[in-house]
Design a protein around this motif. Structure first.
Motif, PDB file in Angstrom:
ATOM      1  N   GLU A 119       1.558  -8.789  -1.514  1.00  0.00           N
ATOM      2  CA  GLU A 119       0.606  -8.198  -0.917  1.00  0.00           C
ATOM      3  C   GLU A 119      -0.558  -9.407  -0.301  1.00  0.00           C
ATOM      4  N   GLN A 120      -0.755 -10.092  -1.341  1.00  0.00           N
ATOM      5  CA  GLN A 120      -1.613 -11.177  -0.964  1.00  0.00           C
ATOM      6  C   GLN A 120      -1.032 -12.149  -0.030  1.00  0.00           C
ATOM      7  N   ALA A 121       0.133 -12.664  -0.090  1.00  0.00           N
ATOM      8  CA  ALA A 121       0.705 -13.389   1.041  1.00  0.00           C
ATOM      9  C   ALA A 121       0.691 -12.610   2.547  1.00  0.00           C
ATOM     10  N   SER A 122       1.138 -11.390   2.586  1.00  0.00           N
ATOM     11  CA  SER A 122       1.287 -10.457   3.562  1.00  0.00           C
ATOM     12  C   SER A 122      -0.308 -10.552   4.391  1.00  0.00           C
ATOM     13  N   ALA A 123      -1.285 -10.435   3.558  1.00  0.00           N
ATOM     14  CA  ALA A 123      -2.679 -10.279   4.056  1.00  0.00           C
ATOM     15  C   ALA A 123      -2.869 -11.622   4.559  1.00  0.00           C
ATOM     16  N   LEU A 124      -2.610 -12.614   3.938  1.00  0.00           N
ATOM     17  CA  LEU A 124      -2.851 -14.252   4.563  1.00  0.00           C
ATOM     18  C   LEU A 124      -2.305 -14.466   5.887  1.00  0.00           C
ATOM     19  N   VAL A 125      -1.061 -13.943   5.912  1.00  0.00           N
ATOM     20  CA  VAL A 125      -0.274 -14.045   7.048  1.00  0.00           C
ATOM     21  C   VAL A 125      -0.866 -13.194   8.244  1.00  0.00           C
ATOM     22  N   GLU A 179      -9.223  -5.858  14.518  1.00  0.00           N
ATOM     23  CA  GLU A 179      -9.033  -5.747  13.072  1.00  0.00           C
ATOM     24  C   GLU A 179      -7.899  -5.768  12.482  1.00  0.00           C
ATOM     25  N   ASN A 180      -7.438  -6.271  11.196  1.00  0.00           N
ATOM     26  CA  ASN A 180      -6.097  -6.168  10.540  1.00  0.00           C
ATOM     27  C   ASN A 180      -6.639  -5.048   9.616  1.00  0.00           C
ATOM     28  N   GLY A 181      -5.781  -3.969   9.568  1.00  0.00           N
ATOM     29  CA  GLY A 181      -5.912  -2.950   8.613  1.00  0.00           C
ATOM     30  C   GLY A 181      -6.716  -1.842   8.984  1.00  0.00           C
ATOM     31  N   PRO A 182      -7.107  -1.049   7.960  1.00  0.00           N
ATOM     32  CA  PRO A 182      -7.934   0.143   8.321  1.00  0.00           C
ATOM     33  C   PRO A 182      -9.362  -0.230   8.428  1.00  0.00           C
ATOM     34  N   VAL A 183     -10.289   0.411   9.111  1.00  0.00           N
ATOM     35  CA  VAL A 183     -11.522   0.173   9.235  1.00  0.00           C
ATOM     36  C   VAL A 183     -12.365   1.568   9.091  1.00  0.00           C
ATOM     37  N   ARG A 184     -13.510   1.196   8.419  1.00  0.00           N
ATOM     38  CA  ARG A 184     -14.228   2.563   7.764  1.00  0.00           C
ATOM     39  C   ARG A 184     -14.830   3.087   9.138  1.00  0.00           C
ATOM     40  N   GLU A 185     -14.881   4.490   9.050  1.00  0.00           N
ATOM     41  CA  GLU A 185     -15.480   5.283  10.008  1.00  0.00           C
ATOM     42  C   GLU A 185     -17.004   4.803  10.306  1.00  0.00           C
ATOM     43  N   ALA A 186     -17.772   4.809   9.163  1.00  0.00           N
ATOM     44  CA  ALA A 186     -19.104   4.296   9.448  1.00  0.00           C
ATOM     45  C   ALA A 186     -19.300   2.785  10.244  1.00  0.00           C
ATOM     46  N   ASP A 187     -18.302   1.966  10.104  1.00  0.00           N
ATOM     47  CA  ASP A 187     -18.262   0.595  10.736  1.00  0.00           C
ATOM     48  C   ASP A 187     -18.034   0.701  12.019  1.00  0.00           C
ATOM     49  N   LEU A 188     -17.105   1.732  12.697  1.00  0.00           N
ATOM     50  CA  LEU A 188     -16.708   1.996  14.017  1.00  0.00           C
ATOM     51  C   LEU A 188     -17.877   2.614  14.469  1.00  0.00           C
ATOM     52  N   VAL A 189     -18.648   3.459  14.133  1.00  0.00           N
ATOM     53  CA  VAL A 189     -19.911   4.224  14.917  1.00  0.00           C
ATOM     54  C   VAL A 189     -21.088   3.130  14.694  1.00  0.00           C
TER      55      VAL A 189
END
Length: 157
Positions: A52-58, A96-106
């Motif tokens: 998981e860590q290696a995938s996130a880094l890549v 972005e890589n991965g999910p984003v919080r709704e509050a951040d999008l707004v």
């Protein structure tokens, strides 16, 4: 790829005979993406991290460049004018890589009303399978059809 990088580095300004267009931006772009790929490949093959860590880094190494999105720290803004809320959201999610919080999008979109944003943008985009809107965790993730639509917005006309 290493040979190509070495060649660009050693022949800077020499290998571009003729032409009126300055090749520096082209060279810099090629070097940047080749270097990102090489580093990601080294991490992928030689990592001593969890998968998981290696995938996130890549994923972070090969993160997409979205020139229409300005980012500084935790702030982001879509620079293109005349886009719909949905189009702006897709560009932000593409950056972005991965999910984003709704509050951040707004916050990034400076949308005036969270409930209307949910009703008019998030839920329809979820139904169209452009995004995955997690109602329980209030997170948004870009899906492959959304990537296709966002990449159309990134391409120069």
């Amino acid at each position: 790829m290493l040979l190509a990088l070495y060649e660009i580095r050693n022949n800077r300004g020499v290998g571009h005979a003729g032409g009126d267009i300055d090749p520096n931006l082209m060279d810099a772009t090629a070097v940047l993406y080749m270097s990102k790929w090489l580093m990601a490949e080294l991490v992928r093959v030689f990592h001593e991290l969890t998968v998981e860590q290696a995938s996130a880094l890549v994923e972070n190494l090969v993160e997409r460049e979205v020139p229409q999105v300005w980012a500084e720290g935790s702030r982001k803004r879509v620079l293109s004018l005349g886009l719909t809320w949905k189009q702006k959201m897709l560009l932000l999610l593409l950056s972005e890589n991965g999910p984003v919080r709704e509050a951040d999008l707004v916050k990034w979109l400076e949308h005036p009303n969270v409930a209307r944003f949910r009703r008019d943008v998030l839920r329809p985009a979820h139904k169209e399978s452009l995004i995955d809107y997690e109602k329980d965790g209030f997170t948004v993730r870009l899906l492959p059809p959304g990537v296709v639509q966002a990449e159309v917005l990134v391409r120069p006309v």
